[in-house]
Design a protein around this motif. Structure first.
Motif, PDB file in Angstrom:
ATOM      1  N   GLU A   1      57.444  17.085 -50.057  1.00 30.22           N
ATOM      2  CA  GLU A   1      58.210  16.143 -50.863  1.00 30.22           C
ATOM      3  C   GLU A   1      57.999  16.601 -52.274  1.00 30.22           C
ATOM      4  OE1 GLU A   1      56.301  14.366 -48.486  1.00 30.22           O
ATOM      5  OE2 GLU A   1      57.771  14.152 -47.354  1.00 30.22           O
TER       6      GLU A   1
ATOM      7  N   ARG B   1      61.719  13.832 -50.143  1.00 29.64           N
ATOM      8  CA  ARG B   1      62.100  14.859 -49.251  1.00 29.64           C
ATOM      9  C   ARG B   1      63.601  15.380 -49.834  1.00 29.64           C
ATOM     10  NH1 ARG B   1      60.914  19.424 -47.014  1.00 29.64           N
ATOM     11  NH2 ARG B   1      61.695  19.939 -45.105  1.00 29.64           N
TER      12      ARG B   1
ATOM     13  N   TYR C   1      65.805   5.843 -42.680  1.00 27.31           N
ATOM     14  CA  TYR C   1      64.550   5.825 -42.534  1.00 27.31           C
ATOM     15  C   TYR C   1      63.708   4.078 -42.440  1.00 27.31           C
ATOM     16  CZ  TYR C   1      64.778  10.965 -42.224  1.00 27.31           C
ATOM     17  OH  TYR C   1      65.255  12.199 -41.873  1.00 27.31           O
TER      18      TYR C   1
ATOM     19  N   CYS D   1      58.573  21.592 -44.763  1.00 27.34           N
ATOM     20  CA  CYS D   1      58.062  20.366 -45.131  1.00 27.34           C
ATOM     21  C   CYS D   1      57.758  20.214 -46.653  1.00 27.34           C
ATOM     22  CB  CYS D   1      56.798  20.018 -44.309  1.00 27.34           C
ATOM     23  SG  CYS D   1      55.401  20.919 -44.656  1.00 27.34           S
TER      24      CYS D   1
ATOM     25  N   ASP E   1      57.348  17.201 -36.901  1.00 28.44           N
ATOM     26  CA  ASP E   1      58.772  16.797 -37.097  1.00 28.44           C
ATOM     27  C   ASP E   1      59.337  15.841 -36.145  1.00 28.44           C
ATOM     28  OD1 ASP E   1      60.798  16.797 -39.030  1.00 28.44           O
ATOM     29  OD2 ASP E   1      61.710  18.825 -38.284  1.00 28.44           O
TER      30      ASP E   1
ATOM     31  N   GLU F   1      62.545  21.200 -52.311  1.00 28.65           N
ATOM     32  CA  GLU F   1      62.431  21.375 -50.831  1.00 28.65           C
ATOM     33  C   GLU F   1      62.936  22.950 -50.724  1.00 28.65           C
ATOM     34  OE1 GLU F   1      65.230  22.754 -48.011  1.00 28.65           O
ATOM     35  OE2 GLU F   1      66.218  20.879 -49.128  1.00 28.65           O
TER      36      GLU F   1
ATOM     37  N   GLY G   1      54.684  13.845 -45.835  1.00 30.04           N
ATOM     38  CA  GLY G   1      55.644  13.067 -44.648  1.00 30.04           C
ATOM     39  C   GLY G   1      55.014  11.767 -44.655  1.00 30.04           C
TER      40      GLY G   1
ATOM     41  N   GLU H   1      70.456  14.777 -40.091  1.00 27.23           N
ATOM     42  CA  GLU H   1      69.057  15.215 -39.797  1.00 27.23           C
ATOM     43  C   GLU H   1      68.628  16.162 -41.021  1.00 27.23           C
ATOM     44  OE1 GLU H   1      67.098  13.438 -37.802  1.00 27.23           O
ATOM     45  OE2 GLU H   1      68.744  12.310 -36.864  1.00 27.23           O
TER      46      GLU H   1
ATOM     47  N   ASN I   1      64.165  19.622 -39.451  1.00 30.74           N
ATOM     48  CA  ASN I   1      63.537  20.683 -40.407  1.00 30.74           C
ATOM     49  C   ASN I   1      63.173  22.038 -40.014  1.00 30.74           C
ATOM     50  OD1 ASN I   1      62.994  18.484 -42.935  1.00 30.74           O
ATOM     51  ND2 ASN I   1      62.560  17.421 -40.849  1.00 30.74           N
TER      52      ASN I   1
ATOM     53  N   THR J   1      60.064  12.182 -42.412  1.00 33.15           N
ATOM     54  CA  THR J   1      59.935  13.415 -42.848  1.00 33.15           C
ATOM     55  C   THR J   1      58.890  14.236 -42.273  1.00 33.15           C
ATOM     56  OG1 THR J   1      59.049  13.108 -44.850  1.00 33.15           O
ATOM     57  CG2 THR J   1      61.322  12.558 -44.994  1.00 33.15           C
TER      58      THR J   1
ATOM     59  N   ARG K   1      61.309   5.025 -47.948  1.00 34.25           N
ATOM     60  CA  ARG K   1      61.658   6.189 -48.520  1.00 34.25           C
ATOM     61  C   ARG K   1      60.388   6.401 -49.703  1.00 34.25           C
ATOM     62  NH1 ARG K   1      64.235   6.650 -53.448  1.00 34.25           N
ATOM     63  NH2 ARG K   1      64.677   4.823 -54.444  1.00 34.25           N
TER      64      ARG K   1
ATOM     65  N   TYR L   1      68.861   7.665 -47.240  1.00 37.16           N
ATOM     66  CA  TYR L   1      67.656   7.874 -46.892  1.00 37.16           C
ATOM     67  C   TYR L   1      67.012   6.697 -46.408  1.00 37.16           C
ATOM     68  CZ  TYR L   1      66.157  12.813 -47.168  1.00 37.16           C
ATOM     69  OH  TYR L   1      66.184  14.217 -47.004  1.00 37.16           O
TER      70      TYR L   1
END
Lengths: 360, 360, 360, 360
Positions: C17, C125, C115, C15, A28, C130, A70, D224, C4, A79, C118, C111
């Motif tokens: 997706e 995610r 990041y 974890c 992570d 999840e 991820g 996060e 997470n 992720t 995505r 997202y």
């Protein structure tokens, strides 16, 4: 926190027993947009896997890694990344006879004292198979560090039993390390080490040694005083590896007999860059990287599993003779080299992110 | 987390520069109902303070501790405990000339690289005065462990330069350690050590050494695999102390040349208790305490501050000669003994609480 | 730490997706010797899974859980537990058209801002899939709490759109909650809620509501002032669930207009036990459980995915019309009930261990 | 971790009872080179301090802050910052009669159940004086956010008892908030609130209310997933404040009756910037900031200390009548405004650093 996570910002959480369903790790905090695939990871795992040569255990463990989250279209998404290696070579009957025995210098006794019960198949969670997860996660860190900072993480076998190379770590490269079974870049010494390991193997015994770790091109400024010094976190990382009994950095134990006037590393200019004449510090001052090469030593005891008959006790406090059934390494050091590399990469990666958070 | 906290459940957070307003620590997570007063803490601090003898620095630092929260009617309440020692001996002008110099093997350079600026008075946060906070917090842990488990935390100077005692740590007690200036329980060797330190001092130089730590009566079961092994956490604790360059536990570096058949500690019964014939493990197997005595070695480099003239660089990259103004220890080891004790106590205390949380 | 993981001592790391390889969770810190099997976990997951009824999405997600580590011979070993549910219903082509669209009130935009890239398949995610990992981990906590403390964790749908039950939470039980599709234990109101949801569904729209959580038999003393108050940790747990916009405990928002003399809960004796006449506090005073029933409300917004046409932007800032392809819940609340339960159980479990560590 | 720390990277650890030696906080992880002095902090504390007006408690607490470490030559050094406010108005005899009483809706009972003992002077650690440390630390965060991102952190009293302003939070500024005693920027409503508070005060009673928090100019990308969503961390921060019973963000509890088609915030372009037509989300989608204004509500119960006679129990389970000795706030909301601000700033600051670590 429970004890199966490592790192603050590049954080791995591992799980898995040697003969359960799988060994796995969740990574992570990995920055997004890093290209990574199963092969990148597999090649590190292949350096660690059993059965590589005549001087390692012939087990054919399922060390095939799977990325289950991820990573999307070949790149990290930011992720958490799940890496799993399923256990396929489970032969639990091999271990049935160990169910109620405290093997000398194994963790059977202490795990039982801690948890009240234990998975006795192949040492369960205390098995070195656990380190597979570290190597897998470390492969990601290693790639990131190489790409973003040109950081090079290396380690090699410096000593096996009494046989020791005094090769200068500054001239060692990966090719030389991988050039022989024992991962000692000094070919002459490597042969002596192999001969020793074969002898020990033939005696159904085992032997320990020292791995030297080297980390190059670490930028100055990494490390978080006063407790999370870079040297302290590297030490913890290495001391958390199975069978490790010691760690020193830079001049280490050998340096204690130097006087301050001998040990101090004078600052000098080299092509307009501040550097030091000597590097007794091992690349860390006040717990913070200086930009010089980081180097350290890791002491591994002889592996506890040996073929020779040993006297011990059962869980019911009865005396019993124990002879190991055979599948074990006479010397863990060659396979431990990628584990040391992985732990180095994980520590540096974590400190890169920690430093960036506060100071950049 | 930033780097100024240590421990998971018995958690200390320290702060303070050598010449700022104070050095302080918040101890969070201490069990309630422990009797504690300023004297309990002061007596540990007095073992660490400068100016104890001719072979330590003559500074008279304000090491007087104040409890400002978390203790009510003489007992801990379970709320965070604030311990403060105000700085009174500030002589910042002593340090003005060091403002723009990188002292060799000090943290001046690396702190500047990390933070972009630094408190240059007496090494600022990198000063060993920081360890005062550890000793203060450790005194609380030590008292708890003694009262609840009869755990005894000790350490002593085993080596100074080349002079070394091979005294059996099993027979060492606190009185013998405190019996001489150098805190070596072997009187004959202690004298030689003192002579060496005096010689080094007269040469305006410094010298390193080894402290051996001993922890007795630790119950079996402490330690959190796979990363927070008791051995790994002890190692980190010690490697986080200023000037420490190495750590090993049990047989350590010396044990690597033993074969498995020699190194393995056979389980035996002793008055119906499971124990081991030898204790090469140093009281930890698989990262978990076995109930045997924990012992380890901590390597300290020679202190970087020396009176001799040294060549170095200024922040502006100019060559400069440096002569230290004088107030420093020629050998930090005697004063480091209570610091090692404190870090031992903090680690064990934290693991006592962690183990209780999950397993009792 | 990255985001997470949840919990300090009973710590889960999740974890996965919605359309990657798997959704998984590592549970670290679980006490050993708890009997647990896949069925225990599956029955909680089955309450959460899609396709349960006409008013939930018809997707047939692979919600089958696998225990891959940490359980041996039917009981936890104290080592980390890996729970995995593989994704089988991946229809990535369903999502290709969403690759470059910012869906209104979804996390696509944020997202991407965070990041830089995505996983656009099924929200990646950010998908509610999840929460499967939370429910799986929560099942273990729930079982432990039930066995060791007789703690009962419940929740139910209190409001959908404007339709609201004022049933007394003290008389609600699991059977009544599970008695209808909408998980409202007041049958009359439940029918109205279902009618509303069907109407909303027929309009290709969605609707929000309130879930009330109830936790009974929590011993007094849980909660860690001043930041990790039990109420604060419950709030964070609930606010971390997708679509949650509000949380209150005890008298909550409704209680603010009460005067102190009305709101204060008088202490009284009941069969020699200290209890309170009223329970406006919701079972928590000063952040610590009182032993009274804990109750709280969780506000869920209407689910963002709707069948109606909506105007929005592409990643390239072009205007575009969006119509959802169809597989979605018109109201998430019935399926969110086991998620609320899981988060309750995780918080209480964590605080049981934390309290034990320091205070018992 | 014990419960007296908040934040992951910008981490505060607080301590201190209302009538011990001091209330203090260590701020660890603050970026270096931030100009900060005692006045910067004091001005925030002065907004929180008692005795500001006729409608707050007349106590003259020593709210004078001292910076004892981590700041050198007027700027932060990157090392931990110690802020201390000594307690000077200790009148422990005021509290002697409360030694053995469980005050209704106070934490006396639950603290005793947790720790087995308690500091009964002025609620000890459970006193609202603890929040002084939050405000002090928050002042540093607030200044950093303002300087580096132009982030504006505000909050105001939206409701007292039944009296409520529906002022648009988008037009509120600090001057308007500070313009009256009750910190409601709607002058007309403010007067009604003051009248209500005076009435309640004259009745020796107390009243609760709602504070609305507003955070402007937060860059998109903070938060996060999946547990440390920005909304979840804000919620926890607010719910950790004494007397808080509820939190909602964006449309919150009021939004649940909106249908998806009404609640969804359409993405639109505004001067080439992606923004949203409405902001029901409250500036957070999927737990990550969108760049829109963050707004939320915090529900405070009526303060538990009232002058009216109340029936309750002693520690020995005897019935007893209680009348408060007098020094207390009839309504905490005006003084809680800077506390809400501080917690907002601490959360955003922490997430700025966390986001930078992984994603920049």
């Amino acid at each position: 926190m429970p004890g199966n996570s490592f790192g603050q910002l590049f954080r791995i959480t591992t799980c898995g027993e040697s003969h359960g369903g799988a060994v796995a790790v969740i990574v992570d905090g990995c920055p997004p947009n890093l290209e990574i695939n199963e092969n990148d990871i597999q090649q590190e795992l292949d350096r660690r896997k059993p059965g590589q040569s005549a001087i390692t255990t012939p087990r054919k463990e399922a060390d095939r890694i799977h990325i289950l989250s991820g990573v999307f279209e070949g790149k990290t998404t930011g992720t958490p990344i799940l890496l799993v290696a399923y256990n396929s070579d489970a032969q639990p009957q091999d271990y049935e006879h160990l169910k109620s025995i405290y093997r000398p210098s194994h963790a059977d006794f202490s795990y039982l004292k801690k948890y009240g019960r234990r998975d006795f198949r192949g040492s369960g969670r205390a098995s070195a198979r656990e380190t597979l997860a570290r190597v897998a996660a470390g492969a990601i860190a290693k790639k990131y560090l190489q790409q973003h900072f040109n950081i090079e993480v290396l380690s090699f076998v410096e000593q096996v039993g009494h046989i020791r190379t005094d090769i200068d770590h500054n001239i060692v490269n990966l090719a030389a390390i991988e050039n022989n079974l024992v991962r000692c870049p000094d070919e002459k010494t490597a042969k002596e080490m192999i001969t020793l390991i074969e002898k020990v193997q033939s005696e159904q015994d085992s032997v320990g040694g020292i791995i030297k770790g080297v980390i190059r091109n670490v930028p100055a400024g990494l490390g978080e005083p006063v407790f999370d010094k870079l040297s302290a976190d590297l030490g913890k990382a290495m001391l958390s590896i199975n069978a490790v009994k010691g760690f020193d950095i830079g001049s280490g134990f050998a340096g204690i007999s130097l006087k301050g006037s001998e040990h101090n590393d004078a600052f000098i200019l080299k092509e307009d860059i501040v550097t030091t004449k000597t590097n007794h510090a091992g690349g860390v001052l006040g717990g913070i990287s200086t930009g010089e090469t980081i180097y350290f030593r890791v002491a591994f005891k002889a592996v506890a599993t040996i073929g020779q008959k040993q006297e011990t006790l059962t869980v019911a406090h009865q005396k019993v003779s124990l002879e190991a059934a055979g599948r074990h390494d006479p010397c863990v050091l060659p396979r431990a080299v990628p584990i040391v590399d992985a732990m180095s990469a994980l520590v540096i990666m974590d400190h890169v992110l920690r430093h960036k958070a506060q100071n950049q």
